[in-house]
Design a protein around this motif. Structure first.
Motif, PDB file in Angstrom:
ATOM      1  N   GLY A  67       0.803  -1.226   0.000  1.00 57.49           N
ATOM      2  CA  GLY A  67       0.000   0.000   0.000  1.00 57.49           C
ATOM      3  C   GLY A  67       0.837   1.278   0.000  1.00 57.49           C
ATOM      4  N   LYS A  68       2.145   1.150   0.272  1.00 60.13           N
ATOM      5  CA  LYS A  68       2.996   2.357   0.328  1.00 60.13           C
ATOM      6  C   LYS A  68       3.289   2.879  -1.076  1.00 60.13           C
ATOM      7  N   ILE A  69       3.454   4.193  -1.164  1.00 61.62           N
ATOM      8  CA  ILE A  69       3.817   4.796  -2.449  1.00 61.62           C
ATOM      9  C   ILE A  69       5.310   5.105  -2.425  1.00 61.62           C
ATOM     10  N   ARG A  70       5.993   4.636  -3.471  1.00 60.41           N
ATOM     11  CA  ARG A  70       7.444   4.851  -3.571  1.00 60.41           C
ATOM     12  C   ARG A  70       7.769   5.621  -4.842  1.00 60.41           C
ATOM     13  N   MET A  71       8.633   6.623  -4.671  1.00 64.14           N
ATOM     14  CA  MET A  71       9.090   7.393  -5.829  1.00 64.14           C
ATOM     15  C   MET A  71      10.507   6.894  -6.119  1.00 64.14           C
ATOM     16  N   PHE A  72      10.823   6.658  -7.402  1.00 60.55           N
ATOM     17  CA  PHE A  72      12.107   6.040  -7.735  1.00 60.55           C
ATOM     18  C   PHE A  72      13.185   7.077  -8.028  1.00 60.55           C
ATOM     19  N   ARG A  73      14.183   7.133  -7.224  1.00 63.31           N
ATOM     20  CA  ARG A  73      15.412   7.916  -7.374  1.00 63.31           C
ATOM     21  C   ARG A  73      15.216   9.390  -7.780  1.00 63.31           C
ATOM     22  N   PRO A  74      14.333  10.117  -7.086  1.00 67.73           N
ATOM     23  CA  PRO A  74      14.125  11.518  -7.478  1.00 67.73           C
ATOM     24  C   PRO A  74      15.377  12.377  -7.336  1.00 67.73           C
ATOM     25  N   ASP A  75      16.272  11.965  -6.442  1.00 70.10           N
ATOM     26  CA  ASP A  75      17.521  12.728  -6.259  1.00 70.10           C
ATOM     27  C   ASP A  75      18.351  12.716  -7.537  1.00 70.10           C
ATOM     28  N   GLU A  76      18.296  11.604  -8.272  1.00 68.05           N
ATOM     29  CA  GLU A  76      19.052  11.528  -9.531  1.00 68.05           C
ATOM     30  C   GLU A  76      18.418  12.424 -10.599  1.00 68.05           C
ATOM     31  N   ASN A  77      17.087  12.490 -10.611  1.00 67.65           N
ATOM     32  CA  ASN A  77      16.438  13.388 -11.579  1.00 67.65           C
ATOM     33  C   ASN A  77      16.747  14.841 -11.238  1.00 67.65           C
ATOM     34  N   ALA A  78      16.810  15.135  -9.937  1.00 70.12           N
ATOM     35  CA  ALA A  78      17.130  16.505  -9.511  1.00 70.12           C
ATOM     36  C   ALA A  78      18.534  16.861 -10.003  1.00 70.12           C
ATOM     37  N   LYS A  79      19.441  15.901  -9.861  1.00 68.62           N
ATOM     38  CA  LYS A  79      20.831  16.117 -10.279  1.00 68.62           C
ATOM     39  C   LYS A  79      20.906  16.353 -11.795  1.00 68.62           C
ATOM     40  N   ARG A  80      20.138  15.550 -12.535  1.00 70.59           N
ATOM     41  CA  ARG A  80      20.193  15.679 -13.997  1.00 70.59           C
ATOM     42  C   ARG A  80      19.556  16.989 -14.456  1.00 70.59           C
ATOM     43  N   LEU A  81      18.510  17.434 -13.762  1.00 66.94           N
ATOM     44  CA  LEU A  81      17.900  18.720 -14.148  1.00 66.94           C
ATOM     45  C   LEU A  81      18.899  19.856 -13.906  1.00 66.94           C
ATOM     46  N   LEU A  82      19.692  19.678 -12.858  1.00 71.16           N
ATOM     47  CA  LEU A  82      20.730  20.666 -12.570  1.00 71.16           C
ATOM     48  C   LEU A  82      21.757  20.704 -13.710  1.00 71.16           C
ATOM     49  N   LEU A  83      22.143  19.519 -14.166  1.00 68.98           N
ATOM     50  CA  LEU A  83      23.083  19.414 -15.287  1.00 68.98           C
ATOM     51  C   LEU A  83      22.484  20.051 -16.550  1.00 68.98           C
ATOM     52  N   SER A  84      21.205  19.742 -16.809  1.00 68.98           N
ATOM     53  CA  SER A  84      20.548  20.310 -17.993  1.00 68.98           C
ATOM     54  C   SER A  84      20.453  21.826 -17.880  1.00 68.98           C
ATOM     55  N   ALA A  85      20.098  22.309 -16.683  1.00 72.59           N
ATOM     56  CA  ALA A  85      19.961  23.751 -16.477  1.00 72.59           C
ATOM     57  C   ALA A  85      21.306  24.435 -16.742  1.00 72.59           C
ATOM     58  N   ASN A  86      22.373  23.870 -16.192  1.00 75.26           N
ATOM     59  CA  ASN A  86      23.694  24.458 -16.419  1.00 75.26           C
ATOM     60  C   ASN A  86      24.082  24.382 -17.892  1.00 75.26           C
ATOM     61  N   GLY A  87      23.639  23.323 -18.564  1.00 73.47           N
ATOM     62  CA  GLY A  87      23.991  23.110 -19.966  1.00 73.47           C
ATOM     63  C   GLY A  87      23.408  24.144 -20.906  1.00 73.47           C
ATOM     64  N   ILE A  88      22.256  24.712 -20.533  1.00 71.72           N
ATOM     65  CA  ILE A  88      21.683  25.756 -21.402  1.00 71.72           C
ATOM     66  C   ILE A  88      21.469  27.065 -20.620  1.00 71.72           C
ATOM     67  N   LEU A  89      22.328  27.244 -19.628  1.00 70.96           N
ATOM     68  CA  LEU A  89      22.385  28.483 -18.841  1.00 70.96           C
ATOM     69  C   LEU A  89      21.046  28.912 -18.255  1.00 70.96           C
ATOM     70  N   MET A  90      20.364  27.942 -17.615  1.00 74.63           N
ATOM     71  CA  MET A  90      19.149  28.296 -16.870  1.00 74.63           C
ATOM     72  C   MET A  90      19.471  28.276 -15.377  1.00 74.63           C
ATOM     73  N   GLN A  91      18.646  28.918 -14.594  1.00 77.62           N
ATOM     74  CA  GLN A  91      18.841  28.905 -13.147  1.00 77.62           C
ATOM     75  C   GLN A  91      18.509  27.505 -12.616  1.00 77.62           C
ATOM     76  N   PRO A  92      19.462  26.787 -12.011  1.00 83.77           N
ATOM     77  CA  PRO A  92      19.159  25.433 -11.531  1.00 83.77           C
ATOM     78  C   PRO A  92      18.126  25.424 -10.402  1.00 83.77           C
ATOM     79  N   VAL A  93      17.385  24.330 -10.324  1.00 81.90           N
ATOM     80  CA  VAL A  93      16.398  24.152  -9.246  1.00 81.90           C
ATOM     81  C   VAL A  93      17.107  23.426  -8.097  1.00 81.90           C
ATOM     82  N   PRO A  94      17.078  23.988  -6.884  1.00 78.97           N
ATOM     83  CA  PRO A  94      17.723  23.280  -5.773  1.00 78.97           C
ATOM     84  C   PRO A  94      17.106  21.890  -5.575  1.00 78.97           C
ATOM     85  N   THR A  95      17.958  20.922  -5.245  1.00 78.41           N
ATOM     86  CA  THR A  95      17.501  19.527  -5.094  1.00 78.41           C
ATOM     87  C   THR A  95      16.339  19.393  -4.114  1.00 78.41           C
TER      88      THR A  95
END
Ligand code: PLP
Ligand code: COI
Length: 339
Positions: A67-95
């Motif tokens: 019955g529990k809800i589990r989210m899979f590795r959101p920390d890794e998606n946060a990290k990748r969004l940071l990489l993408s943001a830096n890649g096209i000079l956007m303001q990164p979203v804090p993890t």
């Protein structure tokens, strides 16, 4: 929500009750705002509309047998969004903001999280856009971060059944030193002509080659590529592909099963030597590949019996799903339990 037919959900947009947003302005991020509206108010000169300042993520939440809800590795998606943001000079979203937003979307839309055992999951789509107005080509000063989500079924209609893919040499998805490492909208725009044509020609998707030599496998339109050869899990090493979180997880699972993992360039000719081949990603999970046809040469690489997934892909698929649904020990601490 008894009216949702969970088993026949496609992979697509599904309207839920809430989405969350945060804004970057005057040098700082706002608190998260909860919205019911699906529409974003947007300045017509926003840089996302003109110069492609847009990046997104994709991750899933699962309801387990317990019955529990589990989210899979959101920390890794946060990290990748940071990489993408830096890649096209956007303001990164804090993890922390990223993970809080994802948790909130899951909690607020809890009635849309598919029940255990229906073969469906809840797909979260975080996105970051340059929302400040500019007309000269430069990064925006203001950014908007949005997370929405909805229940989804399998990305490829056949689910966990092998699908045919096409290699193309007349279109590239990304440049060798371009934005392939980043999950930015422009990469997907660049893939549309090839992938729509592949659909029309009877293939599930395109397998893109490296843009410099058209010699090595890069990745599929929406997923990374992997192959099984004996006791080896082999996956391309390239600077123009997305660092797939599913692929990273499968590499770890393969190692945990005693397999050897090789990350290295994979030449097209090598396809004929593999025991099993597949594509992997959040949406695709594991999609076994039945055959790959090179559109330029007509050469066909067929792998396996064409109708069933191979034994190793099946084992990997089952292990990944079992971890995500809380049925196998999460020994690497990948799941975030929503309470
Ligand atoms: N490659 C591309 C181009 C993708 O769009 C995706 C999907 O996110 C992947 C690979 C797989 O990445 P992940 O496993 O992190 O979802
Ligand atoms: C994902 O797997 O999350 C993706 O983003 C792939 C595709 C739907 C773009």
């Amino acid at each position: 929500m008894s009216e949702i037919d969970w088993k026949s959900l496609p992979f697509g947009y599904y309207k839920t009750d809430y989405n969350v947003r945060a804004y970057y302005k005057d040098g700082k991020w706002s608190e998260l705002d909860v919205h019911q509206d699906e529409i974003l108010p947007l300045h017509m000169a926003a840089t996302c509309l003109h110069y492609g300042q847009e990046a997104f993520e994709g991750l899933k939440a699962f309801r387990g047998k317990d019955g529990k809800i589990r989210m899979f590795r959101p920390d890794e998606n946060a990290k990748r969004l940071l990489l993408s943001a830096n890649g096209i000079l956007m303001q990164p979203v804090p993890t922390e903001l990223f993970i809080e937003a994802c948790k909130k979307v899951v909690k607020l839309n809890e009635k849309y999280i598919p029940p255990y055992g229906e073969g469906a999951s809840f797909y979260l789509r975080p996105l970051l856009i340059g929302s400040g107005a500019e007309v000269g080509v430069k990064p925006a000063k203001e950014y908007t971060f949005v997370v929405f989500g909805g229940p989804v079924g399998p990305y490829f209609k056949s689910g966990f059944k092998p699908v045919p893919m096409q290699i193309v040499k007349d279109y590239d998805r990304v440049a060798p030193l371009g934005t392939g490492l980043f999950k930015v909208g422009g990469n997907y725009a660049a893939s549309l002509r090839a992938s729509e044509r592949a659909h029309e020609e009877g293939y599930s998707t395109v397998l893109f080659l490296d843009a410099k030599e058209h010699k090595y496998i890069d990745e599929a339109g929406p997923a990374n590529f992997f192959a099984i050869k004996g006791n080896k899990y082999i996956t391309p090493d390239s600077n123009s592909i997305l660092r797939s979180i599913t692929n990273m997880s499968l590499q770890q699972i393969a190692k945990d099963m005693g397999m050897e993992v090789e990350r290295r360039p994979v030449a097209e000719e090598e396809l004929s030597t593999f025991d099993e081949i597949g594509a992997c990603g959040t949406a695709a999970v594991i999609s076994p590949i039945s055959k790959i046809v090179d559109r330029a040469t007509g050469h066909e690489f067929a792998v396996g019996n064409g109708t069933e997934a191979g034994p190793v892909s099946t084992k990997l698929y089952k292990a990944l799903r079992a971890i995500q649904e809380g049925e196998m020990e999460d020994k690497h601490g990948w799941n975030v339990i929503i309470d």
